[in-house]
Design an enzyme around this catalytic site. Structure first.
Site, PDB file in Angstrom:
ATOM      1  N   SER A  48       0.794  -1.233   0.000  1.00 17.36           N
ATOM      2  CA  SER A  48       0.000   0.000   0.000  1.00 17.36           C
ATOM      3  C   SER A  48       0.825   1.282   0.000  1.00 17.36           C
ATOM      4  CB  SER A  48      -0.956   0.015   1.199  1.00 17.36           C
ATOM      5  OG  SER A  48      -2.042  -0.845   0.964  1.00 17.36           O
TER       6      SER A  48
ATOM      7  N   LYS B  92       0.044   3.601  -2.758  1.00 17.99           N
ATOM      8  CA  LYS B  92      -1.045   4.580  -2.679  1.00 17.99           C
ATOM      9  C   LYS B  92      -0.508   6.015  -2.644  1.00 17.99           C
ATOM     10  CE  LYS B  92      -4.658   1.785  -0.440  1.00 17.99           C
ATOM     11  NZ  LYS B  92      -4.109   0.432  -0.312  1.00 17.99           N
TER      12      LYS B  92
ATOM     13  N   SER C 248      -5.979   2.827   4.736  1.00 20.72           N
ATOM     14  CA  SER C 248      -5.450   2.140   3.565  1.00 20.72           C
ATOM     15  C   SER C 248      -6.559   1.415   2.813  1.00 20.72           C
ATOM     16  CB  SER C 248      -4.354   1.149   3.976  1.00 20.72           C
ATOM     17  OG  SER C 248      -3.447   0.940   2.927  1.00 20.72           O
TER      18      SER C 248
END
Length: 393
Positions: free
Chosen positions: A102, A105, A160
């Site tokens: 993640s 991101k 997340s």
């Protein structure tokens, strides 16, 4: 068969070629000149930038007298950099390509934040929540509920939430188009190790990044006020299914101090991640005495799930102690110092970057190439004139 030219024509052609070369070479020579040394006892000329060590394997650091020893950490790859200047203070396998989880991101936010104002309201459809990978982290976005874009960004940065990423991606052209724009954004930032397949960071074949690239994304994010604000949030309220709201807490334990991880003084965020394939990954930034450091840690091999935070802590401590006592081993800035040529500096598995038009030597090469073209044109003209005269005889 041999083709010969009368000596007079050959001499004329050579003179014209030389003239073309001499016309263009002064500009190349001027760019190639080094600054003259200063007078004895005067200020020293700025030292030439040292070549990057970041494509070399292992731990890279250029310590001066008084520099603390680099901590022994188990991560497969890591970087410590000055977020202001972009100088990389130390690194270990900085360009090793690994799954980012993640932390990808951050690139999603850099790509999408500028085109989606936080005040926009949007009712989520079932199609927008389709295709979320099994086992994904979720913030709780539901079909039929209206959300502000800012709520969805809280879900991305704090929880997340892959569901929030899917909705935001749908608002900016869809999943594949968002991945393509993320890829272009990475290249524009000088991040050449990143290949985007799933914008939420979910494991996908061929999706990789590197500690270097993640540090580039973290540094760029701190320069975006919205990104910096979201990534520093400890908690927020998120809209519930039936009109109520519930609290969400940032999963970056180095920021919040959750689960027994001591919060790091001066931490300003950025993003953590985990998948079974990537292991634990983290981009962390902290500020102390006017200096902001960005640290990336990818997949520690020892110490359990919280090792990524403790290894980042050790690297931040080292970076604040080493600042001013080490010379940079590279730069996060686009167009920074290129790696040394040859297999020792650039492993064959990592393609060397193409030279920038602004890189040293580019203009000189262009001038020489231009002179060669001019010379060839002059020679062709001379031959045509000679042929014309021959026919007229």
């Amino acid at each position: 068969m041999t083709i010969g030219f009368p000596s007079r024509a050959a001499r004329s052609t050579c003179v014209l070629c030389a003239a073309g070369l001499l016309t263009l070479m002064p500009a190349a020579a001027a760019r190639a000149e080094l600054p003259a040394p200063g007078p004895p006892g005067g200020p020293r000329a700025a030292a030439a930038p040292q070549p990057s060590l970041l494509y070399r394997s292992g731990t890279q650091v250029r310590p001066r007298r008084g520099a603390p020893e680099v901590p022994d950490v188990s991560a497969l790859s890591w970087v410590v950099a000055d977020a202001g200047s972009g100088d990389v203070l130390a690194a270990h396998d900085a360009h090793r390509r690994l799954p980012p989880a993640s932390t990808l991101k951050t690139l999603f936010a850099l790509t999408v934040l500028p085109v989606l104002p936080g005040g926009i309201r949007h009712e989520v459809s079932a199609d927008e929540l389709s295709g979320i990978g099994p086992g994904s982290s979720l913030v709780g976005v539901v079909e039929g509920r209206t959300y502000r874009v800012s709520d969805l960004w809280n879900g991305v940065f704090l929880n997340s939430g892959n569901d929030a990423v899917h909705v935001l991606a749908s608002l900016t052209g869809g999943w594949s188009a968002t991945a393509a724009r993320m890829q272009a954004e990475a290249r524009a930032l000088g991040a050449h190790d990143t290949y985007v397949r799933s914008p939420d960071g979910y494991d996908a074949p061929g999706q990789v990044s590197s500690a270097y690239d993640l540090a580039v994304f973290g540094r760029a994010g701190l320069r975006n006020p919205d990104f910096a604000r979201y990534c520093a949030k400890v908690d927020a309220m998120f809209p519930g299914r039936s009109g109520d709201s519930y609290g969400i807490v940032n999963t970056n334990r180095l920021l919040t101090g959750e689960d027994g991880v001591k919060p790091y003084p001066g931490l300003v965020g950025i993003k953590n991640g985990y998948t079974s394939n990537a292991g634990n990954t983290l981009i962390a930034a902290a500020r102390r005495a006017g200096l902001t450091l960005v640290v990336t840690v990818m997949n520690p091999q020892e110490g359990g799930g919280h090792a990524v935070y403790e290894e980042a802590r050790s690297l931040l401590d080292w970076g604040f102690g080493a600042a001013g006592h080490v010379d940079p081993v590279g730069s996060l800035a686009p167009g920074g110092v290129r790696p040394l040529p040859g297999p020792e500096a650039v492993p064959s598995a990592v393609p060397a970057a193409r030279p920038s038009p602004d890189a040293p030597g580019w203009h000189q090469a262009g001038a020489i190439a231009g002179a060669a073209v001019l010379g060839a044109g002059v020679m062709a003209l001379a031959l045509r004139l000679r042929a014309f005269r021959t026919k007229g005889m």
